[in-house]
Design an enzyme around this catalytic site. Structure first.
Site, PDB file in Angstrom:
ATOM      1  N   SER A   9      62.947 -48.352   0.672  1.00  0.00           N
ATOM      2  CA  SER A   9      62.208 -47.918   1.864  1.00  0.00           C
ATOM      3  C   SER A   9      61.999 -46.411   1.823  1.00  0.00           C
ATOM      4  O   SER A   9      62.768 -45.683   1.189  1.00  0.00           O
ATOM      5  CB  SER A   9      62.954 -48.340   3.135  1.00  0.00           C
ATOM      6  N   GLU A  11      61.037 -42.956   4.223  1.00  0.00           N
ATOM      7  CA  GLU A  11      60.999 -42.423   5.591  1.00  0.00           C
ATOM      8  C   GLU A  11      60.048 -41.227   5.709  1.00  0.00           C
ATOM      9  O   GLU A  11      60.028 -40.359   4.844  1.00  0.00           O
ATOM     10  CB  GLU A  11      62.427 -41.991   5.975  1.00  0.00           C
ATOM     11  N   THR A  42      60.305 -41.333  11.840  1.00  0.00           N
ATOM     12  CA  THR A  42      61.363 -40.778  12.692  1.00  0.00           C
ATOM     13  C   THR A  42      60.873 -40.533  14.127  1.00  0.00           C
ATOM     14  O   THR A  42      59.671 -40.536  14.416  1.00  0.00           O
ATOM     15  CB  THR A  42      61.917 -39.454  12.115  1.00  0.00           C
ATOM     16  N   ARG A 100      71.330 -43.100  18.378  1.00  0.00           N
ATOM     17  CA  ARG A 100      71.651 -42.337  19.568  1.00  0.00           C
ATOM     18  C   ARG A 100      70.735 -41.117  19.651  1.00  0.00           C
ATOM     19  O   ARG A 100      70.262 -40.734  20.703  1.00  0.00           O
ATOM     20  CB  ARG A 100      73.113 -41.848  19.520  1.00  0.00           C
ATOM     21  N   GLY A 101      70.488 -40.515  18.475  1.00  0.00           N
ATOM     22  CA  GLY A 101      69.700 -39.293  18.434  1.00  0.00           C
ATOM     23  C   GLY A 101      70.538 -38.097  18.819  1.00  0.00           C
ATOM     24  O   GLY A 101      71.753 -38.218  19.054  1.00  0.00           O
ATOM     25  N   ASP A 102      69.895 -36.957  18.852  1.00  0.00           N
ATOM     26  CA  ASP A 102      70.585 -35.708  19.193  1.00  0.00           C
ATOM     27  C   ASP A 102      69.969 -35.114  20.444  1.00  0.00           C
ATOM     28  O   ASP A 102      68.875 -35.474  20.853  1.00  0.00           O
ATOM     29  CB  ASP A 102      70.475 -34.711  18.036  1.00  0.00           C
ATOM     30  N   ALA A 116      74.317 -45.415  19.998  1.00  0.00           N
ATOM     31  CA  ALA A 116      73.417 -46.352  19.316  1.00  0.00           C
ATOM     32  C   ALA A 116      73.811 -47.813  19.551  1.00  0.00           C
ATOM     33  O   ALA A 116      72.938 -48.683  19.637  1.00  0.00           O
ATOM     34  CB  ALA A 116      73.387 -46.032  17.820  1.00  0.00           C
ATOM     35  N   TYR A 138      77.429 -42.907   8.136  1.00  0.00           N
ATOM     36  CA  TYR A 138      77.731 -41.556   7.634  1.00  0.00           C
ATOM     37  C   TYR A 138      78.901 -41.583   6.649  1.00  0.00           C
ATOM     38  O   TYR A 138      80.057 -41.447   7.050  1.00  0.00           O
ATOM     39  CB  TYR A 138      78.062 -40.635   8.822  1.00  0.00           C
ATOM     40  N   HIS A 142      80.078 -38.576  10.603  1.00  0.00           N
ATOM     41  CA  HIS A 142      79.199 -37.885  11.549  1.00  0.00           C
ATOM     42  C   HIS A 142      79.870 -36.586  12.017  1.00  0.00           C
ATOM     43  O   HIS A 142      81.072 -36.577  12.296  1.00  0.00           O
ATOM     44  CB  HIS A 142      78.918 -38.819  12.737  1.00  0.00           C
ATOM     45  N   GLN A 169      73.256 -41.438   6.148  1.00  0.00           N
ATOM     46  CA  GLN A 169      72.909 -40.029   6.004  1.00  0.00           C
ATOM     47  C   GLN A 169      72.935 -39.738   4.502  1.00  0.00           C
ATOM     48  O   GLN A 169      73.653 -40.412   3.757  1.00  0.00           O
ATOM     49  CB  GLN A 169      73.962 -39.187   6.748  1.00  0.00           C
ATOM     50  N   PHE A 209      69.613 -27.640   6.398  1.00  0.00           N
ATOM     51  CA  PHE A 209      69.624 -28.989   6.955  1.00  0.00           C
ATOM     52  C   PHE A 209      70.990 -29.661   6.721  1.00  0.00           C
ATOM     53  O   PHE A 209      71.536 -30.310   7.614  1.00  0.00           O
ATOM     54  CB  PHE A 209      68.489 -29.781   6.295  1.00  0.00           C
ATOM     55  N   HIS A 259      67.081 -45.900   0.403  1.00  0.00           N
ATOM     56  CA  HIS A 259      66.176 -45.429   1.457  1.00  0.00           C
ATOM     57  C   HIS A 259      65.910 -43.950   1.182  1.00  0.00           C
ATOM     58  O   HIS A 259      66.857 -43.147   1.171  1.00  0.00           O
ATOM     59  CB  HIS A 259      66.840 -45.602   2.830  1.00  0.00           C
TER      60      HIS A 259
HETATM   61  P1  FAD Z   1      76.003 -43.085  17.205  1.00  0.00           P
HETATM   62  O1  FAD Z   1      76.223 -44.210  16.272  1.00  0.00           O
HETATM   63  O2  FAD Z   1      75.852 -43.398  18.635  1.00  0.00           O
HETATM   64  O3  FAD Z   1      77.175 -42.057  16.942  1.00  0.00           O
HETATM   65  C1  FAD Z   1      77.127 -40.729  17.452  1.00  0.00           C
HETATM   66  C2  FAD Z   1      78.541 -40.137  17.516  1.00  0.00           C
HETATM   67  O4  FAD Z   1      79.290 -40.751  18.548  1.00  0.00           O
HETATM   68  C3  FAD Z   1      79.399 -40.310  16.262  1.00  0.00           C
HETATM   69  O5  FAD Z   1      80.206 -39.171  16.148  1.00  0.00           O
HETATM   70  C4  FAD Z   1      80.244 -41.546  16.549  1.00  0.00           C
HETATM   71  O6  FAD Z   1      81.498 -41.484  15.886  1.00  0.00           O
HETATM   72  C5  FAD Z   1      80.401 -41.486  18.045  1.00  0.00           C
HETATM   73  N1  FAD Z   1      80.271 -42.811  18.694  1.00  0.00           N
HETATM   74  C6  FAD Z   1      79.466 -43.837  18.326  1.00  0.00           C
HETATM   75  N2  FAD Z   1      79.578 -44.860  19.193  1.00  0.00           N
HETATM   76  C7  FAD Z   1      80.452 -44.461  20.137  1.00  0.00           C
HETATM   77  C8  FAD Z   1      80.965 -45.081  21.308  1.00  0.00           C
HETATM   78  N3  FAD Z   1      80.578 -46.305  21.655  1.00  0.00           N
HETATM   79  N4  FAD Z   1      81.863 -44.379  22.059  1.00  0.00           N
HETATM   80  C9  FAD Z   1      82.261 -43.129  21.709  1.00  0.00           C
HETATM   81  N5  FAD Z   1      81.811 -42.504  20.597  1.00  0.00           N
HETATM   82  C10 FAD Z   1      80.911 -43.157  19.834  1.00  0.00           C
HETATM   83  N6  FAD Z   1      67.732 -38.295  14.551  1.00  0.00           N
HETATM   84  C11 FAD Z   1      66.611 -38.196  15.297  1.00  0.00           C
HETATM   85  O7  FAD Z   1      66.585 -37.399  16.263  1.00  0.00           O
HETATM   86  N7  FAD Z   1      65.485 -38.926  15.002  1.00  0.00           N
HETATM   87  C12 FAD Z   1      65.460 -39.811  13.975  1.00  0.00           C
HETATM   88  O8  FAD Z   1      64.442 -40.463  13.744  1.00  0.00           O
HETATM   89  C13 FAD Z   1      66.634 -39.958  13.180  1.00  0.00           C
HETATM   90  N8  FAD Z   1      66.683 -40.838  12.161  1.00  0.00           N
HETATM   91  C14 FAD Z   1      67.837 -41.009  11.446  1.00  0.00           C
HETATM   92  C15 FAD Z   1      67.892 -41.963  10.434  1.00  0.00           C
HETATM   93  C16 FAD Z   1      69.046 -42.151   9.692  1.00  0.00           C
HETATM   94  C17 FAD Z   1      69.074 -43.196   8.614  1.00  0.00           C
HETATM   95  C18 FAD Z   1      70.201 -41.349   9.948  1.00  0.00           C
HETATM   96  C19 FAD Z   1      71.446 -41.513   9.127  1.00  0.00           C
HETATM   97  C20 FAD Z   1      70.164 -40.399  10.964  1.00  0.00           C
HETATM   98  C21 FAD Z   1      69.000 -40.217  11.726  1.00  0.00           C
HETATM   99  N9  FAD Z   1      68.930 -39.287  12.770  1.00  0.00           N
HETATM  100  C22 FAD Z   1      67.771 -39.166  13.512  1.00  0.00           C
HETATM  101  C23 FAD Z   1      70.100 -38.454  13.111  1.00  0.00           C
HETATM  102  C24 FAD Z   1      70.938 -39.088  14.240  1.00  0.00           C
HETATM  103  O9  FAD Z   1      70.163 -39.258  15.395  1.00  0.00           O
HETATM  104  C25 FAD Z   1      72.088 -38.154  14.530  1.00  0.00           C
HETATM  105  O10 FAD Z   1      72.975 -38.124  13.447  1.00  0.00           O
HETATM  106  C26 FAD Z   1      72.819 -38.434  15.830  1.00  0.00           C
HETATM  107  O11 FAD Z   1      73.706 -37.335  16.076  1.00  0.00           O
HETATM  108  C27 FAD Z   1      73.674 -39.697  15.813  1.00  0.00           C
HETATM  109  O12 FAD Z   1      72.919 -40.830  15.920  1.00  0.00           O
HETATM  110  P2  FAD Z   1      73.618 -42.269  15.658  1.00  0.00           P
HETATM  111  O13 FAD Z   1      72.626 -43.290  15.943  1.00  0.00           O
HETATM  112  O14 FAD Z   1      74.313 -42.270  14.354  1.00  0.00           O
HETATM  113  O15 FAD Z   1      74.708 -42.213  16.831  1.00  0.00           O
END
Ligand code: FAD
Length: 280
Positions: A9, A11, A42, A100-102, A116, A138, A142, A169, A209, A259
């Site tokens: 895939s 991106e 993204t 979850r995003g940032d 997420a 990750y 993360h 990542q 980055f 990917h």
């Molecule tokens: P989560 O899985 O929600 O995790 C975030 C943090 O919270 C981690 O530290 C985890 O340990 C902790 N956590 C998770 N679940 C819980 C819970 N239930 N309770 C307490 N703590 C928890 N960013 C963008 O803005 N746009 C994009 O399009 C984008 N695409 C991406 C694609 C890929 C393949 C990857 C690997 C990353 C991408 N990112 C993108 C970056 C990502 O949004 C960031 O890394 C963000 O900080 C975390 O998103 P996540 O979905 O991994 O979060």
């Protein structure tokens, strides 16, 4: 792809300008010849690219290669996210990368990030199995994770909520991926986890980055890349060799596919995929 069982895939991020959009159409055509399983697009922090992401997804969706939008709650409420997912469903989209995003930069402390696993559960609750769901993983953990164990446990939470696959990542040390896979297996994760591969295009951007997203550039690699800083062609050649070797090691070690973070460029991803013998 020649090896049917390997998933491939690519991106992209949604360009802001018409020129960027026109360039990306050419890049997409160049990469489509590798018959990827899907392209992904993204979603800017906080939903900042909502319309651009949607427009690009709709445009790509008219082609043969399936397209997967990335999605996070951002600053939106459930109704807005549901409406957006409905639009994707009506357009025939079958895969979503749920994140979850940032926090968008410049936004104050009142901004809520939705984990997420909650987005995955939300999509499953309202859309059943209409979508194949990808989540982020990750291998080098993360940056905000409390501990290694917690991060792996939260990844399991995303699968338990209904995710089908994870995409990692990027990383440059294959052992980080293999160790991570072992730790995931130990706590019962049995779903595919696809390595995310970052091509080496520009030294300064890569360092900036990587520092922000917690991806480690091993010392030996950093020092070699530094020596090519003023010779972009040599940097690209060296980067292509290093990333090709990384992919070979990952696939030989059992990674289920790759990917690529294309950075909206056809090269060097096209060369790497060709080096790997994955062309059609
Ligand atoms: P989560 O899985 O929600 O995790 C975030 C943090 O919270 C981690 O530290 C985890 O340990 C902790 N956590 C998770 N679940 C819980 C819970 N239930 N309770 C307490 N703590 C928890 N960013 C963008 O803005 N746009 C994009 O399009 C984008 N695409 C991406 C694609 C890929 C393949 C990857 C690997 C990353 C991408 N990112 C993108 C970056 C990502 O949004 C960031 O890394 C963000 O900080 C975390 O998103 P996540 O979905 O991994 O979060």
């Amino acid at each position: 792809m020649s090896e049917d069982s390997l998933r491939l895939s690519f991106e992209f991020f949604p360009p802001k300008t018409d020129e960027g959009k026109a360039k990306l159409a050419v890049v997409r055509d160049k990469l489509e010849v590798f018959a990827p399983d899907f392209f992904s697009v993204t979603y800017g922090a906080g939903g900042s690219t909502r319309d651009n992401t949607k427009n690009l997804v709709t445009q790509f969706n008219a082609l043969d290669t399936p397209v997967a939008p990335h999605l996070s709650f951002g600053g939106d409420d459930e109704a807005a996210i549901k409406a957006l997912i409905n639009e994707y469903k009506d357009a025939g989209v079958e895969r979503i990368v749920a994140l979850r995003g940032d926090m968008p930069s410049g936004v104050g402390g009142s901004y809520q990030l939705v984990y997420a696993n909650e987005l995955v559960a939300f999509i499953r609750e309202h859309f059943g199995n209409a979508f194949e769901l990808e989540v982020a993983a990750y291998p080098e953990i993360h940056p905000q994770a409390k501990s290694y164990e917690d991060d792996v446990r939260y990844l399991k939470g995303k699968f338990d909520a209904g995710a089908d696959n994870a995409i990692t990542q990027y990383f440059f040390n294959p052992d980080a991926y293999f160790y991570f896979m072992d730790q995931c297996a130990k706590i019962g994760i049995d779903k595919p986890i696809y390595p995310g591969i970052m091509p080496i295009i520009n030294y300064r951007n890569l360092v900036r980055f990587s520092d922000s997203c917690g991806a480690d550039i091993p010392r030996w690699l950093r020092r070699r890349l530094e020596s090519f800083e003023h010779d972009p062609e040599a940097l690209r050649d060296f980067g292509e060799e290093v990333v090709t070797e990384l992919c070979e090691t990952l696939l030989e070690g059992g990674a289920p596919g790759l990917h690529f973070y294309t950075m909206n460029q056809a090269e060097p991803v096209a060369s790497i995929v060709t080096n790997l013998g994955l062309e059609e």
